[in-house]
Design an enzyme around this catalytic site. Sequence first.
Site, short mmCIF file in Angstrom:
data_model
loop_
_atom_site.label_atom_id
_atom_site.label_comp_id
_atom_site.label_asym_id
_atom_site.label_seq_id
_atom_site.Cartn_x
_atom_site.Cartn_y
_atom_site.Cartn_z
N ASP A 135 -35.01 -31.87 59.70
CA ASP A 135 -35.03 -31.85 58.23
C ASP A 135 -36.27 -31.07 57.83
O ASP A 135 -37.40 -31.48 58.15
CB ASP A 135 -35.12 -33.30 57.73
CG ASP A 135 -35.25 -33.40 56.22
OD1 ASP A 135 -35.62 -32.40 55.57
OD2 ASP A 135 -34.97 -34.49 55.68
N VAL A 136 -36.08 -29.93 57.15
CA VAL A 136 -37.23 -29.04 56.87
C VAL A 136 -38.27 -29.68 55.96
O VAL A 136 -39.39 -29.19 55.88
CB VAL A 136 -36.79 -27.68 56.27
CG1 VAL A 136 -36.00 -26.86 57.26
CG2 VAL A 136 -36.07 -27.85 54.94
N ASN A 148 -34.67 -20.45 55.33
CA ASN A 148 -33.45 -20.27 54.54
C ASN A 148 -32.88 -21.57 53.97
O ASN A 148 -32.18 -21.55 52.96
CB ASN A 148 -32.39 -19.58 55.43
CG ASN A 148 -31.01 -19.64 54.86
OD1 ASN A 148 -30.68 -18.91 53.94
ND2 ASN A 148 -30.18 -20.55 55.39
N TYR A 201 -34.04 -26.27 40.67
CA TYR A 201 -33.75 -25.17 41.60
C TYR A 201 -34.55 -23.92 41.22
O TYR A 201 -35.20 -23.29 42.06
CB TYR A 201 -32.24 -24.88 41.58
CG TYR A 201 -31.80 -23.82 42.56
CD1 TYR A 201 -31.57 -24.13 43.90
CD2 TYR A 201 -31.61 -22.50 42.15
CE1 TYR A 201 -31.15 -23.16 44.80
CE2 TYR A 201 -31.20 -21.52 43.06
CZ TYR A 201 -30.96 -21.86 44.37
OH TYR A 201 -30.55 -20.89 45.27
N LYS A 224 -37.51 -21.93 43.38
CA LYS A 224 -37.44 -20.53 43.82
C LYS A 224 -38.57 -19.71 43.21
O LYS A 224 -39.09 -18.79 43.86
CB LYS A 224 -36.07 -19.94 43.48
CG LYS A 224 -34.90 -20.61 44.22
CD LYS A 224 -35.04 -20.53 45.73
CE LYS A 224 -33.80 -21.03 46.46
NZ LYS A 224 -33.93 -20.99 47.92
P1 NAD Z 1 -25.34 -23.41 52.29
O1 NAD Z 1 -25.22 -24.72 51.61
O2 NAD Z 1 -24.21 -22.93 53.13
O3 NAD Z 1 -26.65 -23.36 53.21
C1 NAD Z 1 -27.77 -24.18 53.02
C2 NAD Z 1 -28.11 -24.77 54.37
O4 NAD Z 1 -29.35 -25.50 54.27
C3 NAD Z 1 -27.04 -25.76 54.84
O5 NAD Z 1 -26.70 -25.49 56.17
C4 NAD Z 1 -27.73 -27.12 54.74
O6 NAD Z 1 -27.28 -28.06 55.67
C5 NAD Z 1 -29.18 -26.71 55.00
N1 NAD Z 1 -30.11 -27.72 54.54
C6 NAD Z 1 -30.15 -28.37 53.35
N2 NAD Z 1 -31.15 -29.26 53.34
C7 NAD Z 1 -31.78 -29.15 54.54
C8 NAD Z 1 -32.89 -29.80 55.13
N3 NAD Z 1 -33.56 -30.76 54.48
N4 NAD Z 1 -33.27 -29.44 56.39
C9 NAD Z 1 -32.58 -28.49 57.06
N5 NAD Z 1 -31.52 -27.85 56.55
C10 NAD Z 1 -31.13 -28.18 55.31
O7 NAD Z 1 -25.67 -22.35 51.15
P2 NAD Z 1 -26.25 -20.86 51.24
O8 NAD Z 1 -25.77 -20.19 50.04
O9 NAD Z 1 -26.00 -20.27 52.57
O10 NAD Z 1 -27.81 -21.13 51.03
C11 NAD Z 1 -28.81 -20.60 51.89
C12 NAD Z 1 -30.04 -20.23 51.07
O11 NAD Z 1 -29.72 -19.15 50.20
C13 NAD Z 1 -30.57 -21.36 50.16
O12 NAD Z 1 -31.99 -21.36 50.19
C14 NAD Z 1 -30.07 -20.96 48.79
O13 NAD Z 1 -30.90 -21.45 47.76
C15 NAD Z 1 -30.16 -19.44 48.90
N6 NAD Z 1 -29.36 -18.71 47.91
C16 NAD Z 1 -28.00 -18.75 47.94
C17 NAD Z 1 -27.28 -18.02 47.00
C18 NAD Z 1 -25.78 -17.99 46.95
O14 NAD Z 1 -25.23 -17.43 46.01
N7 NAD Z 1 -25.08 -18.56 47.93
C19 NAD Z 1 -27.96 -17.27 46.03
C20 NAD Z 1 -29.34 -17.26 46.04
C21 NAD Z 1 -30.04 -17.99 46.98
#
Ligand code: NAD
Length: 268
Positions: A66-67, A93, A166, A170
């Site tokens: 857990d990060v 990430n 959120y 960020k």
């Molecule tokens: P996603 O939900 O598929 O990925 C997020 C991952 O983080 C998941 O695998 C989840 O299990 C993991 N996670 C959550 N809490 C955690 C914790 N405490 N410890 C370890 N892992 C944890 O969604 P995504 O879109 O792939 O998101 C990845 C990153 O990209 C995030 O930081 C998100 O904010 C960012 N992001 C996504 C988008 C988008 O449009 N999808 C846009 C901008 C930013």
Amino acid sequence: MATMLLKGQTALVTGGSSGIGRAIATAMAAAGATVAVNHRAGAERAAKLVDDILSAGGSAFAVEADVSDEATIERMFEEIITRCGRLDILVANAGLQMDASFQAMSLADWRKVIDVNLTGQFLCARAAVRQFLAQEELPHLSRARGKIICMSSVHEVIPWAGHVNYAASKGGVMLMMKSLAQEVARERIRVNGIAPGAIRTPINREAWETPEGLEKLLRLIPYGRIGEPEDVAKAAVWLASDESDYITGTSLFVDGGMTLYPGFEDNG
Ligand code: NAD
């Protein structure tokens, strides 16, 4: 075959078993890195990804943590160093959303998002910097002593009603990234951010899974399509490689123009 831009390097991708993290882990492995795929309670998905990478001839393993938990992060780094001897790239990430209108937002939901999205990146980046400084430099693999990529969002600059926790996380990631980049540049550690727009992943499924949702979303994207995780992964490989060696402290927007104020397309 992909160019081996990261040959012989070790990379940690947090939240690596789904969405953007999964694509980055896959692309970094294809570029020659050994990838530690971090997950939190997602052992099955992480194991499947590791299998896929191994079948494609790459190198990867899964690490649970857990990060937002300091002791667990320290243990995860120890495990990676025991296995690989070093770390060259951190992709911070992992992230989540817990949306609510401002007046309805609970302190728990505020804290959870800040803990994972911002403090989680702090803990992982701190452990990575300590490791980069402690290990031997290998200039034939990388000109920089180490590379950190912070996954941010267009919401590091675009305010987002209903998602105040959120957007605050960020915005925090952006200034943490830049301040850290300034602090460690003389050690030749590069720290950059990626600010994705709308990328097709589980985190924002309701925004793209119906035709009406997608149509509404596309009004915000001048380039006219939703982003795919691979769009972000290609940027991440480049930012982690010597191809971007002179770049530090920068947010790379991967957003199809979402930050170009599309509301002003027709003269405002
Ligand atoms: P996603 O939900 O598929 O990925 C997020 C991952 O983080 C998941 O695998 C989840 O299990 C993991 N996670 C959550 N809490 C955690 C914790 N405490 N410890 C370890 N892992 C944890 O969604 P995504 O879109 O792939 O998101 C990845 C990153 O990209 C995030 O930081 C998100 O904010 C960012 N992001 C996504 C988008 C988008 O449009 N999808 C846009 C901008 C930013």
